[in-house]
Design an enzyme around this catalytic site. Structure first.
Site, PDB file in Angstrom:
ATOM      1  N   CYS A  42       0.846  -1.193   0.000  1.00 56.61           N
ATOM      2  CA  CYS A  42       0.000   0.000   0.000  1.00 56.61           C
ATOM      3  C   CYS A  42       0.883   1.245   0.000  1.00 56.61           C
ATOM      4  O   CYS A  42       2.024   1.210   0.467  1.00 56.61           O
ATOM      5  CB  CYS A  42      -0.874  -0.032   1.264  1.00 56.61           C
ATOM      6  SG  CYS A  42      -1.926   1.401   1.519  1.00 56.61           S
ATOM      7  N   GLY A  43       0.365   2.330  -0.504  1.00 58.60           N
ATOM      8  CA  GLY A  43       1.092   3.595  -0.451  1.00 58.60           C
ATOM      9  C   GLY A  43       1.376   4.050   0.977  1.00 58.60           C
ATOM     10  O   GLY A  43       2.276   4.842   1.216  1.00 58.60           O
TER      11      GLY A  43
END
Length: 169
Positions: A42-43
């Site tokens: 995930c970012g």
């Protein structure tokens, strides 16, 4: 809401740790916990580093980070528990408790997350990875922070410090 649900706290549940062993969350009663749904691709995955720093800063004062990997958003946690544990350990040096992968929304929602999202004043569906719930020493949800809010932000740190001070008053 039935009275049994209302009486439950975040510390009323049993979960599996990343090794597959059952853990009664009652063991965290008396501590302040930040409960977070995590993902490795995930970012916001870099927040693992912030969570670890926060844990190191406050763990001796009665603070815990409880991380629950979930693959509910964008297939960003596809790995097995063993792969997740290895990633967290080697990439971020995570030493706080990691739990077995769960679902934090929908029909398969874990009972703990059903409680967090439905039975507190901070209710509402989880919108993304790294949503954080702050739980006090009695197991009550006292704060909720979005994915965008870094765990080391002033707001989160000040709330943790205030709860820890209340516990020692």
């Amino acid at each position: 809401m039935n009275p049994v649900q209302a009486a439950q706290t975040a510390y009323s549940y049993k979960v599996l740790d990343i090794e597959g062993k059952q853990v009664d969350l009652a063991r965290y009663a008396g501590k302040v916990c930040l409960v977070v749904n995590t993902a490795s691709k995930c970012g916001f995955t870099r927040q693992y580093a912030s969570l670890e720093k926060l844990y190191q800063q406050f763990r001796d004062q009665g603070f815990e980070v409880l991380a629950f990997p979930a693959n509910d958003f964008g297939n960003q946690e596809p790995g097995s528990d063993e792969e997740i544990k290895g990633f967290c350990s080697t990439r971020f040096g995570v030493s706080f408790p990691l739990f077995s992968k769960i679902s934090v929304k929908g029909d398969q929602i874990h009972p703990l997350y059903a409680h967090l999202t439905q039975n507190s004043e901070f209710k509402g569906a989880i919108k993304w990875n790294f949503t954080k719930f702050l739980v006090d020493q009695e197991g009550r949800v006292v704060g909720r922070f979005s994915s965008m809010k870094d765990p080391l932000s002033k707001e989160v740190v000040e709330m943790i410090e205030a709860l820890l001070q209340q516990g020692h008053a």
